[in-house]
Design a protein around this motif. Structure first.
Motif, short mmCIF file in Angstrom:
data_model
loop_
_atom_site.label_atom_id
_atom_site.label_comp_id
_atom_site.label_asym_id
_atom_site.label_seq_id
_atom_site.Cartn_x
_atom_site.Cartn_y
_atom_site.Cartn_z
N MET A 16 0.70 -1.21 0.07
CA MET A 16 0.05 0.16 0.06
C MET A 16 0.76 1.26 0.03
O MET A 16 1.76 1.08 0.53
N ASP A 53 0.67 4.29 0.72
CA ASP A 53 0.32 4.84 2.19
C ASP A 53 0.92 4.55 3.19
O ASP A 53 1.74 5.62 3.64
N LEU A 54 0.83 3.70 2.81
CA LEU A 54 1.31 2.78 3.96
C LEU A 54 3.13 3.09 4.33
O LEU A 54 3.84 3.05 5.43
N LEU A 78 4.80 5.39 2.14
CA LEU A 78 5.20 6.65 2.86
C LEU A 78 5.42 6.70 4.14
O LEU A 78 6.09 7.92 4.10
N ASN A 79 4.30 6.52 4.65
CA ASN A 79 4.03 6.46 6.65
C ASN A 79 5.36 5.79 6.81
O ASN A 79 6.15 6.35 7.81
N PHE A 105 10.06 -3.07 14.27
CA PHE A 105 8.26 -2.58 14.33
C PHE A 105 7.68 -3.53 14.36
O PHE A 105 6.78 -4.09 14.00
N ILE A 116 2.60 -5.27 9.67
CA ILE A 116 1.35 -4.01 9.33
C ILE A 116 0.68 -3.73 8.66
O ILE A 116 -0.36 -3.87 8.58
N GLU A 144 -2.52 -6.44 9.56
CA GLU A 144 -3.15 -5.63 10.42
C GLU A 144 -3.82 -4.60 9.36
O GLU A 144 -5.43 -4.54 10.26
N THR A 145 -3.19 -3.52 8.38
CA THR A 145 -4.06 -2.50 8.11
C THR A 145 -5.14 -3.27 7.44
O THR A 145 -6.40 -2.56 7.91
N LEU A 161 -7.99 -4.55 9.67
CA LEU A 161 -9.04 -3.21 9.83
C LEU A 161 -9.75 -2.83 9.42
O LEU A 161 -10.63 -2.46 9.42
N LEU A 162 -9.40 -2.78 7.90
CA LEU A 162 -10.68 -1.65 6.67
C LEU A 162 -11.03 -2.65 6.25
O LEU A 162 -12.23 -2.41 6.16
N LYS A 190 -15.12 -3.96 9.04
CA LYS A 190 -16.38 -2.30 9.42
C LYS A 190 -16.78 -3.95 7.73
O LYS A 190 -18.16 -3.88 8.42
#
Lengths: 113, 376
Positions: free
Chosen positions: B23, B25-26, B28-29, B59, B67, B70-71, B74-75, B78
Motif C-alpha cells: 500500500m 500510503d503505508l 510513505l508513512n 516494527f 503491518i 493488520e491494516t 482493520l479496513l 467493517k
C-alpha cells in the motif's frame, strides 16, 4: 513500567483521537513521540499498531489528511474531521467511564493526590 | 542530527517494498517514520545501514508485512459486519419467499413461480456463497475450506434440482443425482474424516454426519418411489386388461380396418415396452404376483424417455390417422391422456397412467369394433 500490548490495543484509537484533538495536525512519528513524552516513556506506541489504526480511522472518515514534501519523502499529516471531533469526545468519556467501572470492579484504592 | 541523503531514502523505500508493504500510503508513512527516527537518534558519523535494520526490526514480530496485513484486517472489519448482516437478510428473505411461494403454488395462486425462482436465487446465489466466504475467513486449513466449498456447491445444486423439478424444467433428475452423489460420496466422507480426527469436533461431526446421511437417505427414497405408488392404479390397469381380453373373445372374426389394426399394434408395442421396464418381463401378465412386483415410476427416466418416446409418437400418429378417417362419435378420445400432453410435461405421468391410457384406447376400439369392421 511499560504496559502490555493488550491494554494499549483497546485504547489506541482513543489515544490517537485525543492526541489529534489537542494538537490539530500531527504525523505518525510525532504522535508516538508525544505519547511517549506525556506518559514519561510508559506508553510507547508501536509502528505495527499505530499505522493500521491511522488508516482505519481515515477510512472511517474520522480523520482528514494533508501531505507535505520533505526532500524526496512525503509526510502525511493527520487531523480530526468534524465527525472525528465528536468521536474523540465520545471515546474519551467512554474510557473515563470504563476506568471508573474498572476501579469498582477490581476494588482499586485510588491514592490521594 | 543525522542528515539522510536521497539515496538512503530510496534504499529505505526499496527495502520496505521488498518486505511486502504494497500500500503506497503505508510505504510513505513508514518511510517518513523511519527517517524521523534515524534523524533523531543516529549520530552524525553513525552506521546508517546497521541502524536502519535495527530500527525496522522493532516494527514487527516476525515480518514487516504484518503491518500491512493488520491494516487490511482493520479496513475490512467493517465490511465483514455488513456482509454478515446481508447474509442473514438474504437468508431470511429466501426462507420467507420460499414458504410463501410454496403456499401460493399449492393454492394455485398467481405469482408462485416468480417467488420460488426469486427464493432460489437469493438462497443459492447470495446466501450460500456468502456463508462460504464468511466462514472460510475463520478457517485456517485449506482442507476445511475445500470441504465447505464443495458443501456449498452441493447445496446450490440441491436448490437447483428442486427448482427445476417444481418448474418442470428438463434436467431436474440429472442435477438431483449429481447432488446426491456429490453429497454422499465426496462431501460427507471428507467432512467426516476431517472432523472426527480432532477431539474437540468429534461428537459434533458424528452427530451432524448421521443427520446428513439420514436426510440424504430419506431424500433418495423419496426420489426412488416418486411419484408415490398407488397399487389401486395398477389393479385398475389389470382389470382394464381383463376387460379387453373378454371383449376380444366375444368379437366376431371379421377383419377390422387397417387403420384400427395399426392403432392396436402401436398400443401393444408401447405397452410391452412399458411392462418390460416395470416388471423386467415383456410378456403381458395380469396375475397378482406380477402386479405386486410392478414398479410405478415416472415416464421420464434419469436419462430421458428412451425408446418410449418413439413408440408413443408412432401411436399418436396412428390414432390421428384413425380419427381423421372416422366420424365424430367413433373417434378415439385422447384429451388429458399421454397422447395429448406435450413432451416436457410428460414427466408428471407415471408408467401406470400410460398403461391405463393405452389399454383404454384399445378398449375403445374393441367397443367400436362394428364401426371398425364397417370401415373396411
Amino acid at each position: 513500567m511499560i504496559y502490555s500490548s493488550e491494554l494499549i490495543k483497546g485504547t489506541l484509537k482513543t489515544i490517537v483521537l485525543k492526541m489529534l484533538e489537542d494538537n490539530r495536525k500531527m504525523y505518525g512519528y510525532e504522535i508516538t513521540q508525544k505519547v511517549k513524552e506525556l506518559t514519561k516513556d510508559r506508553i510507547q506506541l508501536t509502528e505495527g499498531a499505530l499505522y493500521p489504526t491511522l488508516h482505519a480511522l481515515e477510512n472511517d472518515g474520522l480523520l482528514t489528511t494533508e501531505t507535505e514534501y520533505i526532500g524526496k519523502r512525503v509526510r502525511k499529516y493527520y487531523s480530526l474531521s468534524p465527525s472525528g471531533k465528536g468521536k474523540a469526545r465520545e471515546r474519551v468519556s467512554e474510557l473515563a467511564d470504563f476506568m471508573e467501572t474498572m476501579k469498582l470492579l477490581l476494588d482499586i484504592q485510588v491514592k490521594p493526590a | 542530527m543525522y542528515c539522510i541523503t536521497d539515496k538512503q531514502v530510496d534504499y529505505i523505500l526499496n527495502d520496505i517494498r521488498r518486505n511486502g508493504i504494497e500500500m503506497e500510503d503505508l510505504q510513505l508513512n513508514l518511510l517518513d517514520h523511519i527517517c524521523c527516527i534515524i534523524e533523531q537518534q543516529l549520530e552524525d558519523d553513525g552506521d546508517f545501514e546497521r541502524f536502519y535494520h535495527a530500527t525496522v526490526r522493532q516494527f514487527y514480530k516476525h515480518e514487516l508485512h504484518e503491518i500491512e496485513e493488520e491494516t487490511i484486517n482493520l479496513l475490512t472489519f467493517k465490511n465483514f459486519y455488513q456482509m454478515k448482516k446481508f447474509m442473514l437478510m438474504s437468508g431470511l428473505f429466501s426462507a420467507v419467499t420460499f414458504i410463501t411461494g410454496s403456499f401460493f403454488k399449492i393454492m394455485h395462486w398467481p405469482g408462485a413461480s416468480v417467488m420460488l425462482v426469486l427464493a432460489f436465487f437469493a438462497f443459492s446465489l447470495l446466501f450460500l456463497p456468502m456463508v462460504f466466504v464468511l466462514k472460510t475467513r475463520e478457517m485456517n486449513q485449506l482442507r476445511d475450506k475445500w470441504i465447505l466449498g464443495l458443501g456449498t456447491l452441493a447445496g446450490i445444486l440441491y436448490c437447483a434440482s428442486m427448482l427445476f423439478n417444481v418448474m418442470h424444467w428438463p434436467g431436474a433428475r440429472i442435477i438431483w443425482f449429481i447432488t446426491l452423489i456429490l453429497s454422499a460420496f465426496v462431501v460427507l466422507p471428507l467432512y467426516f474424516t476431517a472432523g472426527v480426527r480432532r477431539a474437540e469436533t468429534r461428537v459434533n461431526t458424528i452427530v451432524t454426519s448421521v443427520l446428513i446421511l439420514g436426510f440424504l437417505g430419506v431424500q433418495f427414497t423419496l426420489t426412488a418411489i416418486r411419484p408415490i405408488a398407488t397399487r389401486g392404479d395398477i389393479y385398475t390397469y389389470a382389470r382394464n386388461e381383463l376387460l379387453l381380453d373378454n371383449l376380444s373373445k366375444q368379437a366376431s372374426n371379421a377383419a377390422v380396418s387397417e387403420l384400427a389394426a395399426k392403432v392396436n399394434a402401436a398400443c401393444n408395442e408401447l405397452k410391452l415396452s412399458l411392462l418390460k421396464e416395470a416388471t423386467g418381463d415383456s410378456a403381458l401378465h395380469t396375475d397378482d404376483h406380477t402386479l405386486a412386483h410392478m414398479r410405478q415410476q415416472s415416464m421420464q427416466g434419469l436419462f430421458g424417455y428412451g425408446n418410449k418416446l418413439a413408440l408413443l409418437n408412432a401411436l399418436k400418429s396412428s390414432v390421428k390417422n384413425y380419427n381423421t378417417a372416422v366420424a365424430a362419435p367413433a373417434r378415439i378420445p385422447v384429451a388429458n391422456t399421454i397422447l395429448d400432453v406435450p413432451v416436457n410435461q410428460m414427466g408428471a405421468y407415471s408408467n401406470v397412467d400410460a398403461l391405463n391410457n393405452i389399454v383404454q384406447v384399445q378398449l375403445f376400439l374393441a367397443v367400436n369394433r362394428p364401426a371398425a369392421v364397417a370401415m373396411r
